[in-house]
Write a protein that holds these residues in place. Structure first.
Motif, PDB file in Angstrom:
ATOM      1  N   ARG B 171     -13.170  46.647 -11.088  1.00 41.39           N
ATOM      2  CA  ARG B 171     -13.427  45.399 -11.803  1.00 41.39           C
ATOM      3  C   ARG B 171     -14.905  45.232 -12.113  1.00 41.39           C
ATOM      4  O   ARG B 171     -15.331  44.185 -12.582  1.00 41.39           O
ATOM      5  CB  ARG B 171     -12.958  44.207 -10.958  1.00 41.39           C
ATOM      6  CG  ARG B 171     -11.468  44.171 -10.699  1.00 41.39           C
ATOM      7  CD  ARG B 171     -11.160  43.104  -9.668  1.00 41.39           C
ATOM      8  NE  ARG B 171     -12.063  43.275  -8.523  1.00 41.39           N
ATOM      9  CZ  ARG B 171     -12.476  42.280  -7.748  1.00 41.39           C
ATOM     10  NH1 ARG B 171     -12.081  41.061  -7.979  1.00 41.39           N
ATOM     11  NH2 ARG B 171     -13.294  42.507  -6.742  1.00 41.39           N
ATOM     12  N   PHE B 172     -15.719  46.257 -11.806  1.00 40.71           N
ATOM     13  CA  PHE B 172     -17.140  46.120 -12.086  1.00 40.71           C
ATOM     14  C   PHE B 172     -17.347  45.845 -13.577  1.00 40.71           C
ATOM     15  O   PHE B 172     -16.877  46.590 -14.431  1.00 40.71           O
ATOM     16  CB  PHE B 172     -17.907  47.384 -11.681  1.00 40.71           C
ATOM     17  CG  PHE B 172     -19.375  47.279 -12.011  1.00 40.71           C
ATOM     18  CD1 PHE B 172     -20.230  46.535 -11.211  1.00 40.71           C
ATOM     19  CD2 PHE B 172     -19.885  47.880 -13.151  1.00 40.71           C
ATOM     20  CE1 PHE B 172     -21.572  46.406 -11.537  1.00 40.71           C
ATOM     21  CE2 PHE B 172     -21.229  47.750 -13.477  1.00 40.71           C
ATOM     22  CZ  PHE B 172     -22.075  47.013 -12.673  1.00 40.71           C
ATOM     23  N   LEU B 174     -16.100  43.369 -15.188  1.00 45.45           N
ATOM     24  CA  LEU B 174     -15.075  42.437 -15.670  1.00 45.45           C
ATOM     25  C   LEU B 174     -15.496  41.033 -15.241  1.00 45.45           C
ATOM     26  O   LEU B 174     -15.818  40.806 -14.068  1.00 45.45           O
ATOM     27  CB  LEU B 174     -13.717  42.782 -15.058  1.00 45.45           C
ATOM     28  CG  LEU B 174     -12.621  41.711 -15.249  1.00 45.45           C
ATOM     29  CD1 LEU B 174     -12.262  41.558 -16.726  1.00 45.45           C
ATOM     30  CD2 LEU B 174     -11.375  42.056 -14.428  1.00 45.45           C
ATOM     31  N   ILE B 175     -15.504  40.118 -16.198  1.00 41.79           N
ATOM     32  CA  ILE B 175     -15.919  38.752 -15.868  1.00 41.79           C
ATOM     33  C   ILE B 175     -14.665  37.969 -15.475  1.00 41.79           C
ATOM     34  O   ILE B 175     -14.090  37.253 -16.277  1.00 41.79           O
ATOM     35  CB  ILE B 175     -16.679  38.116 -17.044  1.00 41.79           C
ATOM     36  CG1 ILE B 175     -17.836  39.041 -17.447  1.00 41.79           C
ATOM     37  CG2 ILE B 175     -17.192  36.724 -16.662  1.00 41.79           C
ATOM     38  CD1 ILE B 175     -18.572  38.616 -18.691  1.00 41.79           C
ATOM     39  N   TYR B 176     -14.238  38.209 -14.250  1.00 39.28           N
ATOM     40  CA  TYR B 176     -12.980  37.608 -13.808  1.00 39.28           C
ATOM     41  C   TYR B 176     -13.193  36.188 -13.326  1.00 39.28           C
ATOM     42  O   TYR B 176     -14.275  35.833 -12.880  1.00 39.28           O
ATOM     43  CB  TYR B 176     -12.324  38.444 -12.712  1.00 39.28           C
ATOM     44  CG  TYR B 176     -13.246  38.883 -11.608  1.00 39.28           C
ATOM     45  CD1 TYR B 176     -13.510  38.073 -10.526  1.00 39.28           C
ATOM     46  CD2 TYR B 176     -13.854  40.144 -11.645  1.00 39.28           C
ATOM     47  CE1 TYR B 176     -14.351  38.484  -9.505  1.00 39.28           C
ATOM     48  CE2 TYR B 176     -14.711  40.554 -10.636  1.00 39.28           C
ATOM     49  CZ  TYR B 176     -14.957  39.721  -9.571  1.00 39.28           C
ATOM     50  OH  TYR B 176     -15.798  40.119  -8.568  1.00 39.28           O
ATOM     51  N   GLY B 179     -10.760  36.597  -8.734  1.00 36.21           N
ATOM     52  CA  GLY B 179     -10.925  37.980  -8.316  1.00 36.21           C
ATOM     53  C   GLY B 179      -9.776  38.570  -7.528  1.00 36.21           C
ATOM     54  O   GLY B 179      -9.484  39.756  -7.641  1.00 36.21           O
ATOM     55  N   ASP B 208     -17.369  48.297  -6.686  1.00 39.66           N
ATOM     56  CA  ASP B 208     -16.323  47.293  -6.474  1.00 39.66           C
ATOM     57  C   ASP B 208     -15.687  47.550  -5.116  1.00 39.66           C
ATOM     58  O   ASP B 208     -14.967  48.533  -4.917  1.00 39.66           O
ATOM     59  CB  ASP B 208     -15.278  47.395  -7.598  1.00 39.66           C
ATOM     60  CG  ASP B 208     -14.132  46.403  -7.407  1.00 39.66           C
ATOM     61  OD1 ASP B 208     -14.141  45.650  -6.414  1.00 39.66           O
ATOM     62  OD2 ASP B 208     -13.225  46.386  -8.260  1.00 39.66           O
ATOM     63  N   THR B 210     -13.291  46.255  -3.659  1.00 43.29           N
ATOM     64  CA  THR B 210     -11.834  46.224  -3.597  1.00 43.29           C
ATOM     65  C   THR B 210     -11.214  47.443  -4.289  1.00 43.29           C
ATOM     66  O   THR B 210     -10.001  47.562  -4.371  1.00 43.29           O
ATOM     67  CB  THR B 210     -11.280  44.945  -4.258  1.00 43.29           C
ATOM     68  OG1 THR B 210     -11.635  44.936  -5.648  1.00 43.29           O
ATOM     69  CG2 THR B 210     -11.845  43.703  -3.597  1.00 43.29           C
ATOM     70  N   GLY B 282      -8.889  27.573  -7.166  1.00 44.83           N
ATOM     71  CA  GLY B 282      -9.924  27.622  -6.131  1.00 44.83           C
ATOM     72  C   GLY B 282     -10.957  28.693  -6.431  1.00 44.83           C
ATOM     73  O   GLY B 282     -12.166  28.446  -6.428  1.00 44.83           O
ATOM     74  N   GLU B 283     -10.473  29.900  -6.717  1.00 45.12           N
ATOM     75  CA  GLU B 283     -11.396  31.004  -6.968  1.00 45.12           C
ATOM     76  C   GLU B 283     -12.218  30.744  -8.229  1.00 45.12           C
ATOM     77  O   GLU B 283     -13.417  31.054  -8.277  1.00 45.12           O
ATOM     78  CB  GLU B 283     -10.628  32.323  -7.080  1.00 45.12           C
ATOM     79  CG  GLU B 283     -10.035  32.751  -5.733  1.00 45.12           C
ATOM     80  CD  GLU B 283      -9.360  34.123  -5.751  1.00 45.12           C
ATOM     81  OE1 GLU B 283      -9.330  34.764  -6.823  1.00 45.12           O
ATOM     82  OE2 GLU B 283      -8.865  34.548  -4.690  1.00 45.12           O
ATOM     83  N   ALA B 286     -15.422  28.725  -7.854  1.00 43.51           N
ATOM     84  CA  ALA B 286     -16.598  29.460  -7.371  1.00 43.51           C
ATOM     85  C   ALA B 286     -17.085  30.471  -8.417  1.00 43.51           C
ATOM     86  O   ALA B 286     -18.272  30.573  -8.694  1.00 43.51           O
ATOM     87  CB  ALA B 286     -16.275  30.174  -6.066  1.00 43.51           C
ATOM     88  N   MET B 287     -16.144  31.201  -9.028  1.00 40.08           N
ATOM     89  CA  MET B 287     -16.553  32.252  -9.970  1.00 40.08           C
ATOM     90  C   MET B 287     -17.205  31.692 -11.220  1.00 40.08           C
ATOM     91  O   MET B 287     -18.002  32.364 -11.861  1.00 40.08           O
ATOM     92  CB  MET B 287     -15.346  33.108 -10.375  1.00 40.08           C
ATOM     93  CG  MET B 287     -14.767  33.957  -9.278  1.00 40.08           C
ATOM     94  SD  MET B 287     -16.013  34.679  -8.190  1.00 40.08           S
ATOM     95  CE  MET B 287     -16.815  35.829  -9.289  1.00 40.08           C
TER      96      MET B 287
END
Lengths: 481, 451
Positions: B171-172, B174-176, B179, B208, B210, B282-283, B286-287
């Motif tokens: 995912r490097f 990737l503007i998720y 995540g 990444d 993950t 929720g994520e 923060a993102m």
């Protein structure tokens, strides 16, 4: 005598330690040494939290955190993880700090310090890892500024935050705790305390006795104090302020204050009406860490820490505890002592390194690297062989620090070499012969008269004689009569 | 006209120029940015093949907006791993496809909706990637898939799409926005093409955390003969009659190919969408916090930084803003245990249940979406309801990080319906094998003349 703590002062510290020896930042490969760099030059897309960047944990920082935990006699959590702590601030690129929450990597430790009434155990509640934000500077004061600039060089620096229980009862104890902690951290090689921002403390202070009665104090947090001296001053100011409020029956509020070093006062930053809600939740970009398996390997590699080194110095070298204590405060001095003690009598080594070298360096604010153990050894040997006097030895060290050079050359250049024994013996004979009155006085019981004769010997030797030796020689001469 | 990679390769050096020509003429809102100067370079398995990349994947030197006003004018100084890999394989990135703001389902793109190439009065889905393939502009497009961004679009446009197991593609870059639920995937004319491109993008990436340690293998999966397929009844709830008919036919096809299909029940299916939505909210709170006007993107004028951040963040579209506020609310101490924590716990139960089912079954199938593409001007042109409108089947694969493919399985009128095939974690090759066998047996990719 037990320390009474008349004001019921309770002090807890939160100390932020920058792991600036970790080579790289916490989540990227940028350098962790930006001290001499221009603003915003030691950074990458990750330090700026550009969209699409992902964190990669610096394993070294985890190892350092474990080292710190072991040095603080603490438990290391087997499985630990990171959380996101959200708040908006321009120097916090991501809008959240990566930190730890309910499973800090280190918990339940302690540090022993010299308290007001003897050894005091300061309990460590926890120590957790987190990243440092950038640094914001304001035009004007923090309360009223006309603009701000941000340097992101610091963004992403690995930190360990060490949280104590409120076990300190005076500003002096708080300072001693910080001094001890700094000493331990330097031993661990995890940080260079001389770099700016390497260690910062927040202090929680409450006064819990008023008019001799126990009261429920009000906890006030003083944030971001940068030097140990300032911690002591800030705490003393805050204790005084709280006592003053109590005396005047003014209400104290639970709040966060800022210490203004220039004015030596604390000023209110914000009043905590409700607890801050940082919306902690698990960081999904970083997988949980299983560190249990690494602990024993790290323990095996742990350096000797100040307390055990101090004990060893006393038992192995037979030096005084006061000397040992002074020597172990900084590992470099302890190492210097040991390399000197390997070649000369250990008691002389201790007193020269702890009393003289350390003092002369501190006076000049010079680093220990300014002297070599070889130079100290040769000075001590010259003194013990009576080639130079003790005062001469100190003069050599001073010259060495101020002007440089080698001890032997300095002795020569400054004419510090002591006169030979037979020269002094001859001078003593002459002096006795030339001072019949003084000799008569001495024989008559006037001890002072001896000093007159010894003074004469010293005159003849133009000061290059050891006074004690001159005295012995004169006494020997007098006995012959 | 929908074309596969081989057809584009056959066009040789003209492929990229022709693709660019068509993209420039397109008026369906499929692309946000056309990479005008793009040229074919070198060799590699995708040499000279034009590929589209979703505008939430960073491309060095090319504006990357996530279809949000808050990133207007942002030009990344680095490329995402998948964009880099495409170029290394010789592919030419010809444009950045449109998407709902940051890929959030239900949010509106700052560049307007994507129209369906098969019927421009209908939506092309939350991402322009499938429409780009369906319109024959490119043979394949790379896009992230949280919430079904990719799969839903493919189902609506009649293309094949594949999202591998979580962690297969880095995912490097990737503007998720969420995540733990997001995974990059590929849509293409055929599932074989999608898998071939996914193969190029896969492999460990140290950047990444993950990222899976081993490169995922997509080929040589289990043949359908003797394959045990489960059909979760809960995934059929609310499915339109038209789509249900195509699905029933698909089941027959699988049985004809030697698989045994049985209806099963997933007790936790009803929680999949709500849990997905709570975690995503929720994520995303923060993102999406980094968009404050300080370091990149537009900055609002203000007297102080508090106001500057607040005003800059007003550039988020209303649905995105509400999603962020919902996330902030759910993560606050008073609500955390009741919603976020419960969702995380339920997510574990959902994963456990999937694992148990995959002890007995090789694959799970269901309609990809409950219905075919809705009207462009419908109620969901940027509304919260679309959040959960599609199907529990989509959310389930996200929550458990499972590999999932969608392939066309028929038409309702002019509009295609999609069949979703979900496999066990890391059983990506089995999903691809089944989808390929289904594709070979059926002929739903072909009615391209309609376009």
């Amino acid at each position: 005598m037990a320390y009474e703590n008349p004001d019921g002062v309770m002090i807890g510290l939160e100390v932020h330690v920058q792991l600036n020896n970790a080579a790289t930042k916490m989540f990227c490969s940028c350098t962790s040494d930006y001290t001499d760099s221009e603003a915003n030059t030691c950074l990458c897309a990750g330090c700026l939290a550009l969209p699409g960047t992902t964190p990669v944990l610096n394993e070294k920082s985890v190892e350092y955190a474990i080292r710190i935990g072991l040095a603080l006699n603490a438990e290391i959590e087997d499985e630990t993880d990171f959380f996101m702590k959200s708040y908006f601030y321009p120097d916090l690129g991501n809008g959240y700090q990566v930190t730890q929450f309910d499973r800090p990597i280190v918990k339940n430790g302690h540090v022993l310090i010299e308290g007001e009434d003897g050894e005091l155990k300061i309990r460590i509640r926890r120590a957790h890892m987190e990243d440092d934000p950038g640094k914001m500077a304001h035009f004007g004061t923090i309360e009223k500024s006309t603009g701000s600039i941000i340097d992101f060089n610091r963004s992403g620096m690995p930190l360990v935050e060490i949280v104590t229980e409120p076990d300190m009862r005076s500003a002096k104890e708080a300072r001693r705790f910080l001094d001890k902690l700094r000493s331990i951290l330097e031993y661990l090689d995890v940080f260079d305390g001389s770099r700016e921002g390497a260690m910062k403390a927040d202090a929680n202070i409450s006064v819990n006795v008023f008019n001799g009665k126990r009261i429920e104090g009000t906890r006030v947090e003083v944030k971001n104090i940068s030097s140990h001296k300032a911690v002591e001053k800030a705490i003393n100011y805050e204790i005084m302020r709280q006592k003053d409020f109590l005396r005047k029956n003014k209400p104290l509020v639970q709040e966060t204050r800022h210490y203004d070093e220039d004015r030596n006062v604390t000023v209110s930053l914000r009043v905590k009406e409700t607890a801050d809600d940082y919306r902690y939740f698990p960081d999904f970009d970083l997988v949980p860490m299983f560190v249990g398996g690494r602990v024993e390997g790290i323990r095996a590699e742990m350096p000797e820490l100040p307390d055990s080194k101090r004990e060893r110095f006393v038992s192995q070298y037979g030096i005084s505890d006061a000397h040992a204590k002074s020597l172990v405060t900084e590992r470099a001095f302890a190492d210097l002592f040991e390399s000197v003690a390997a070649k000369v009598d250990s008691k002389s080594a201790a007193s020269w390194v702890a009393d003289i070298v350390k003092g002369e360096l501190n006076y000049r604010d010079m680093p220990i690297t300014a002297v070599s153990s070889d130079d100290i050894v040769s000075i001590i040997l010259m003194v013990s062989k009576k080639e130079i006097s003790e005062e001469g030895g100190i003069a050599v060290i001073r010259t060495l620090l101020d002007e440089g050079g080698k001890p032997a050359d300095i002795v020569k250049a400054k004419g510090l070499a002591m006169a030979a024994d037979d020269f002094i013996a001859a001078a003593a004979k002459e002096a006795v012969a030339e001072s019949p009155d003084a000799v008569a006085d001495y024989k008559g019981g006037a001890e002072n008269a001896l000093n007159f004769i010894v003074g004469k010997v010293m005159q003849k030797a133009k000061g290059k004689a050891d006074a004690r030796l001159a005295r012995e020689m004169v006494l020997k001469e007098l006995e012959k009569m | 006209m929908i074309k596969d990679i081989a057809s584009f390769k056959a066009a040789g050096s003209k492929a990229v120029a022709e693709s660019l020509e068509k993209i420039k003429k397109d008026d369906s809102g499929i692309f946000i940015t056309v990479c005008g100067g793009a040229e074919s370079s070198g060799s590699g398995p995708l040499a000279g093949v034009p590929i589209a990349v979703s505008d939430n994947i960073s491309t060095k030197g090319i504006e990357t907006t996530c279809a949000s006003k808050i990133l207007k004018g942002y030009v990344p100084p680095f490329s995402g791993k998948s964009a880099d890999d495409l170029e290394k394989a010789g592919a030419v990135i010809v444009g950045k496809t449109n998407l709902t703001e940051f890929g959030i389902l239900g949010a509106a793109s700052a560049y307007g909706p994507v129209k369906n190439p098969r019927d421009k009065t209908k939506k092309g889905g939350p991402s322009g990637s499938a429409a780009a393939v369906a319109a024959g502009l490119v043979p394949a497009a790379v896009c992230s898939d949280a919430g079904g961004l990719l799969r839903v679009s493919a189902s609506f446009c009649g293309t094949a799409a594949f999202k591998p197991s979580y962690g297969a593609i880095s995912r490097f870059g990737l503007i998720y926005y969420t995540g733990s639920l997001d995974q990059i995937g590929v849509t293409a004319a055929t599932i074989s093409d999608a898998a071939a491109v996914a193969d190029i993008l896969s492999g460990n990436d140290k950047r990444d955390t993950t990222s899976l340690p081993e490169k995922m293998l997509y080929f040589g999966g289990k043949p359908l003969a003797g394959c045990k397929i489960g059909i979760p009844e809960e995934f059929l709830e609310g499915v339109s009659a038209g789509v249900m008919k195509t699905f029933d036919e698909a089941v027959k096809t699988f049985e004809k190919l030697g698989a045994s299909c049985r209806k099963i029940s997933l007790k936790n299916a009803g929680y999949m969408q709500p849990v997905h939505d709570i975690i995503a909210a929720g994520e995303s709170s923060a993102m999406l916090a980094k968009y404050d006007g300080t370091r990149f993107g537009p900055r609002a004028e203000a007297d102080n930084w508090h106001e500057m951040i607040a005003k800059t963040r007003a550039l988020f579209g209303p649905v995105t803003a509400r999603r962020i506020m919902l996330g902030i609310h759910l993560l606050m101490a008073g609500q955390y245990n009741d919603y976020y924590m419960k969702s995380m716990q339920t997510r574990t139960l959902i994963i456990d249940e999937f694992n148990a089912v995959f002890q007995d079954y090789d694959l799970l199938i269901s309609p990809t979406t409950k219905d075919v593409a809705p009207d462009v001007g419908g109620t969901c042109g940027g509304c919260d309801q679309e959040f959960s409108a599609y199907s529990a089947a989509i959310a389930g694969a996200d929550l458990a990080g499972l590999p999932a493919a969608t392939v066309p399985c028929g038409f309702v009128g002019k509009l295609p319906a999609g069949l979703q095939i979900i496999g066990g974690y890391l059983k990506d090759a089995d999903v691809i094998a089944a989808a390929e066998a289904f594709e070979k047996e059926t002929d739903f990719v072909k009615p391209q003349e309609a376009i």
